[in-house]
Design an enzyme around this catalytic site. Structure first.
Site, PDB file in Angstrom:
ATOM      1  N   ALA A  43      15.492 -53.019  50.934  1.00 57.32           N
ATOM      2  CA  ALA A  43      14.250 -53.378  50.250  1.00 57.32           C
ATOM      3  C   ALA A  43      14.526 -53.926  48.858  1.00 57.32           C
ATOM      4  O   ALA A  43      13.904 -54.902  48.430  1.00 57.32           O
ATOM      5  CB  ALA A  43      13.333 -52.158  50.183  1.00 57.32           C
ATOM      6  N   GLU A  44      15.445 -53.309  48.130  1.00 61.99           N
ATOM      7  CA  GLU A  44      15.843 -53.824  46.818  1.00 61.99           C
ATOM      8  C   GLU A  44      17.335 -53.630  46.598  1.00 61.99           C
ATOM      9  O   GLU A  44      17.926 -52.669  47.105  1.00 61.99           O
ATOM     10  CB  GLU A  44      15.094 -53.112  45.690  1.00 61.99           C
ATOM     11  CG  GLU A  44      13.991 -53.920  45.056  1.00 61.99           C
ATOM     12  CD  GLU A  44      12.663 -53.722  45.771  1.00 61.99           C
ATOM     13  OE1 GLU A  44      11.779 -54.573  45.604  1.00 61.99           O
ATOM     14  OE2 GLU A  44      12.527 -52.716  46.477  1.00 61.99           O
ATOM     15  N   THR A  45      17.890 -54.563  45.835  1.00 63.02           N
ATOM     16  CA  THR A  45      19.221 -54.404  45.264  1.00 63.02           C
ATOM     17  C   THR A  45      19.072 -54.497  43.756  1.00 63.02           C
ATOM     18  O   THR A  45      18.401 -55.404  43.241  1.00 63.02           O
ATOM     19  CB  THR A  45      20.188 -55.478  45.774  1.00 63.02           C
ATOM     20  OG1 THR A  45      20.326 -55.345  47.196  1.00 63.02           O
ATOM     21  CG2 THR A  45      21.558 -55.326  45.133  1.00 63.02           C
TER      22      THR A  45
END
Length: 269
Positions: A43-45
């Site tokens: 979903a996020e880095t």
């Protein structure tokens, strides 16, 4: 450079919300950051680098989904603070310079980390035509969550309704900048949580986010007003699931949870 995958808002592997974390010397160009986030495909880095001593922040921090940069992310901030603390890169509270201002992450004695985030400004709005059909449930109330998150927060009848949602993600993408937060009061608070939610963000490439810290900057004030208590615990009931402890303090909301590093390796490009 070292890359880590950290499960956030959980105290065990393979639960909560996974985030990629890279501690850098500086930020490379945006295209490289976006390509790494697409490769990680969570979903996020999060990408962070140390700032010169004596300023208003200790580290610069940015977040990318597989599709775009976002202005605020709770679970990847928690994951980054966990990496910084466990590797000894910084001791004590860490101040992050972000697109949403200065965010502070404080390690706690029990191993959790508390994030100090801006409280989302909730504005009641008319439910757009078509949302009920796309979500698969009738809204009881609908709120805009403001510019940092760009969501619609939709209250539905009960916990069972939240758990049973099977939305049309493509249709949901029409109704908000980022996505839809569906929520209801907990059926049985003795289970350890006061409200339940699920988050659908098709506009940033995430059909369902496992555990969303930034959504709790809206969920916390929403439920604090209704339940009459500033400190609450939310369950985000995705297949991975996770708990977020919240406390509303006016224009700021505290979000607390644990994190676990599950993968560590070398990025070769």
């Amino acid at each position: 450079m070292r890359i880590r995958i950290v499960d956030a808002f959980t105290d065990r592997p393979f639960a909560g919300n996974p985030a990629g974390v890279l501690l850098l010397d500086s930020f490379p160009d945006d295209a490289w950051l976006q390509n790494v986030a697409l490769e990680v495909n969570h979903a996020e880095t999060a990408f962070a680098h140390r700032l010169p001593a004596g300023g208003e922040a200790d580290w610069a921090l940015r977040w990318f989904t597989p599709a775009t940069e976002v202005a605020l992310c709770g679970h990847a901030t928690l994951a980054t603070a966990h990496v910084i603390a466990t590797t000894g890169a910084h001791q004590g509270p860490v101040r992050f310079a972000t697109l949403s201002g200065i965010l502070v992450a404080t390690p706690e004695a029990d191993g959790s980390i508390t994030l100090d985030f801006p409280t989302a400004p909730l504005t009641p709005v008319e439910t757009p035509d078509g949302v009920a059909g796309a979500l698969g449930a009738d809204p009881l109330s609908t709120f805009d969550t403001g510019p940092n998150t760009g969501d619609l927060l939709i209250e539905v009848a009960d916990e069972k309704t939240v758990l049973g949602l099977a939305p049309d993600h493509q249709a949901l993408a029409r109704y908000s900048e980022r996505g839809i937060i569906a929520t209801a009061r907990a059926e049985d608070p003795s289970r350890g949580y006061d409200f339940v939610s699920r988050c659908f963000f098709p506009n940033v490439g995430i059909d369902e986010d496992p555990v969303t810290g930034s959504a709790h900057t809206a969920l916390a004030p929403f439920w604090a007003e209704r339940l009459g208590r500033p400190a609450l615990t939310g369950l985000q009931a995705s297949p991975r699931s996770g708990l977020v402890r919240t406390e509303v303090r006016g224009e700021r909301t505290l979000l607390s949870g644990h994190a676990v590093t599950v993968i560590e390796g070398d990025l070769l490009v």
